[in-house]
Enzyme design. Sequence first.
Site, mmCIF file in Angstrom:
data_model
loop_
_atom_site.group_PDB
_atom_site.id
_atom_site.type_symbol
_atom_site.label_atom_id
_atom_site.label_comp_id
_atom_site.label_asym_id
_atom_site.label_seq_id
_atom_site.Cartn_x
_atom_site.Cartn_y
_atom_site.Cartn_z
ATOM 1 C CE LYS A 203 -2.061 -1.133 3.889
ATOM 2 N NZ LYS A 203 -1.387 -2.403 4.205
ATOM 3 N NE ARG B 43 7.736 -2.337 6.295
ATOM 4 C CZ ARG B 43 6.413 -2.356 6.420
ATOM 5 N NH1 ARG B 43 5.662 -1.766 5.521
ATOM 6 N NH2 ARG B 43 5.844 -2.960 7.425
ATOM 7 N NE ARG C 168 5.938 -0.121 10.175
ATOM 8 C CZ ARG C 168 4.843 -0.260 9.434
ATOM 9 N NH1 ARG C 168 4.780 0.324 8.249
ATOM 10 N NH2 ARG C 168 3.833 -0.958 9.860
ATOM 11 N NE ARG D 184 1.851 -4.756 11.078
ATOM 12 C CZ ARG D 184 3.022 -4.596 10.473
ATOM 13 N NH1 ARG D 184 4.145 -4.979 11.070
ATOM 14 N NH2 ARG D 184 3.083 -4.049 9.289
ATOM 15 N NE ARG E 46 -4.833 -1.174 9.620
ATOM 16 C CZ ARG E 46 -3.747 -0.659 9.056
ATOM 17 N NH1 ARG E 46 -3.712 0.580 8.672
ATOM 18 N NH2 ARG E 46 -2.688 -1.412 8.876
HETATM 19 P P1 AP5 Z 1 4.826 -1.623 1.883
HETATM 20 O O1 AP5 Z 1 4.483 -0.787 0.708
HETATM 21 O O2 AP5 Z 1 5.573 -0.960 3.010
HETATM 22 O O3 AP5 Z 1 3.515 -2.375 2.403
HETATM 23 P P2 AP5 Z 1 2.248 -1.814 3.174
HETATM 24 O O4 AP5 Z 1 1.060 -2.489 2.600
HETATM 25 O O5 AP5 Z 1 2.257 -0.320 3.224
HETATM 26 O O6 AP5 Z 1 2.545 -2.463 4.586
HETATM 27 P P3 AP5 Z 1 2.483 -1.879 6.048
HETATM 28 O O7 AP5 Z 1 3.202 -2.877 6.914
HETATM 29 O O8 AP5 Z 1 2.960 -0.462 6.123
HETATM 30 O O9 AP5 Z 1 0.966 -1.944 6.318
HETATM 31 P P4 AP5 Z 1 0.297 -1.989 7.646
HETATM 32 O O10 AP5 Z 1 -1.089 -1.838 7.210
HETATM 33 O O11 AP5 Z 1 0.594 -3.140 8.505
HETATM 34 O O12 AP5 Z 1 0.996 -0.776 8.452
HETATM 35 P P5 AP5 Z 1 0.533 0.705 8.787
HETATM 36 O O13 AP5 Z 1 1.736 1.547 8.842
HETATM 37 O O14 AP5 Z 1 -0.610 1.119 7.946
HETATM 38 O O15 AP5 Z 1 5.655 -2.891 1.364
HETATM 39 C C1 AP5 Z 1 6.256 -3.790 2.277
HETATM 40 C C2 AP5 Z 1 7.668 -4.190 1.763
HETATM 41 O O16 AP5 Z 1 7.515 -4.963 0.574
HETATM 42 C C3 AP5 Z 1 8.552 -2.996 1.384
HETATM 43 O O17 AP5 Z 1 9.876 -3.298 1.757
HETATM 44 C C4 AP5 Z 1 8.432 -2.896 -0.149
HETATM 45 O O18 AP5 Z 1 9.631 -2.387 -0.734
HETATM 46 C C5 AP5 Z 1 8.166 -4.345 -0.537
HETATM 47 N N1 AP5 Z 1 7.245 -4.475 -1.684
HETATM 48 C C6 AP5 Z 1 6.137 -3.726 -1.951
HETATM 49 N N2 AP5 Z 1 5.525 -4.178 -3.075
HETATM 50 C C7 AP5 Z 1 6.254 -5.253 -3.502
HETATM 51 C C8 AP5 Z 1 6.144 -6.143 -4.619
HETATM 52 N N3 AP5 Z 1 5.158 -6.027 -5.532
HETATM 53 N N4 AP5 Z 1 7.085 -7.119 -4.754
HETATM 54 C C9 AP5 Z 1 8.097 -7.240 -3.852
HETATM 55 N N5 AP5 Z 1 8.265 -6.404 -2.779
HETATM 56 C C10 AP5 Z 1 7.345 -5.427 -2.603
HETATM 57 O O19 AP5 Z 1 -0.059 0.500 10.264
HETATM 58 C C11 AP5 Z 1 0.795 0.181 11.354
HETATM 59 C C12 AP5 Z 1 -0.057 0.083 12.621
HETATM 60 O O20 AP5 Z 1 -0.687 1.346 12.899
HETATM 61 C C13 AP5 Z 1 -1.204 -0.919 12.563
HETATM 62 O O21 AP5 Z 1 -0.794 -2.235 12.873
HETATM 63 C C14 AP5 Z 1 -2.167 -0.326 13.626
HETATM 64 O O22 AP5 Z 1 -1.736 -0.621 14.918
HETATM 65 C C15 AP5 Z 1 -2.008 1.163 13.412
HETATM 66 N N6 AP5 Z 1 -2.979 1.710 12.437
HETATM 67 C C16 AP5 Z 1 -2.699 2.306 11.229
HETATM 68 N N7 AP5 Z 1 -3.823 2.700 10.620
HETATM 69 C C17 AP5 Z 1 -4.838 2.365 11.452
HETATM 70 C C18 AP5 Z 1 -6.254 2.490 11.366
HETATM 71 N N8 AP5 Z 1 -6.835 3.048 10.287
HETATM 72 N N9 AP5 Z 1 -7.009 2.024 12.393
HETATM 73 C C19 AP5 Z 1 -6.432 1.470 13.486
HETATM 74 N N10 AP5 Z 1 -5.094 1.305 13.642
HETATM 75 C C20 AP5 Z 1 -4.310 1.755 12.631
#
Ligand code: AP5
Length: 230
Positions: free
Chosen positions: A25, A139, A173, A184, A100
Site C-alpha cells: 500500500k 523492509r 519498524r 497484524r 480499517r
Molecule cells: P509496503 O508498501 O511498506 O507495504 P504496506 O502495505 O504499506 O505495509 P504496512 O506494513 O505499512 O501496512 P500496515 O497496514 O501493517 O501498516 P501501517 O503503517 O498502515 O511494502 C512492504 C515491503 O515490501 C517494502 O519493503 C516494499 O519495498 C516491498 N514491496 C512492496 N511491493 C512489492 C512487490 N510487488 N514485490 C516485492 N516487494 C514489494 O499500520 C501500522 C499500525 O498502525 C497498525 O498495525 C495499527 O496498529 C495502526 N494503524 C494504522 N492505521 C490504522 C487504522 N486506520 N485504524 C487502526 N489502527 C491503525
Amino acid sequence: MAMAETTLAVAAPVLILLGPPGAGKGTQARMIEEKFGMVQLSTGDLLRAAVKQGTDAGNRAKAVMEAGGLVSDDIVIAILRDRLADRDTEQGVILDGFPRTTRQAEALDLLLAEREQKIDAAISLEVDDGEMVTRISGRFTCAGCGEGYHDSFKAPKTAGICDSCGGTDMIRRADDTAETVSSRLAAYHAQTAPLAQYYADRGALHRVPAMGAIADVAERLDAIVTATRG
Ligand code: AP5
C-alpha cells in the site's frame, strides 16, 4: 454581449488502498503521489509521527501498535479528520491504511460528504499471506524522506544511501517482528477484510492482484487511477 466564462470545478479524486500488512500500500501510494500529484495519507505514518512527538494520541496508540492490534477508532478518525483539513488534500488523496473498520468507513463517508466528495475507487491489493511475511521482514525506510526499501526486492542503487534524498539513516519498524506480523494479519482478516464487501456494495471496489514486481503492480493500478481523474 460577451458570455461570462465559467470554470467547471472537478472534485479532487479520493482513492482508498486496502490490503493486508506488507501488501504494498505504502509503496504504491507513493508512486501514485509522484505520478498523479495526489497526496498520500497514511494513518500508520501519522500515528508513528504522533508516537515520536509524544502527543496524547501517540502515547495511547504506542502499545497497541507494538502489539499489532488496531488503534481505537476515535483516535484514528480524529487524526485523519485533522489531516484532511490541510490545503494540500485539495489535489486529491490516496488513503493508505484507512479505513480499517466499518466504523472508520462510515466516518469517512461523513467526512467526505461534508466536503462534497465521495470515494472514487477502493483498490484492494491481493497477496498471499506467506508473501507478506517475506515483504515485511526485508523492509527498511529512509529516516530522512520516508522512501521505502526492501533487502531483496527494492534495494537502494548504492547500499546504505537513499536514492531519493541521499540520506544514510535507514530504519526498520518496531512492529515488523514475526510475532507482531501475525497479530497484524489476524486484525486485518477479522476487522479490515470485510471492508471489501462494504465498497463492493457501493460499486467502488477494484480487486488488483499484487503479487509480482512493484512496477507490474503499479501498471495495474495506473488505469484505475487515470479513470478517476476524468
Ligand atoms: P509496503 O508498501 O511498506 O507495504 P504496506 O502495505 O504499506 O505495509 P504496512 O506494513 O505499512 O501496512 P500496515 O497496514 O501493517 O501498516 P501501517 O503503517 O498502515 O511494502 C512492504 C515491503 O515490501 C517494502 O519493503 C516494499 O519495498 C516491498 N514491496 C512492496 N511491493 C512489492 C512487490 N510487488 N514485490 C516485492 N516487494 C514489494 O499500520 C501500522 C499500525 O498502525 C497498525 O498495525 C495499527 O496498529 C495502526 N494503524 C494504522 N492505521 C490504522 C487504522 N486506520 N485504524 C487502526 N489502527 C491503525
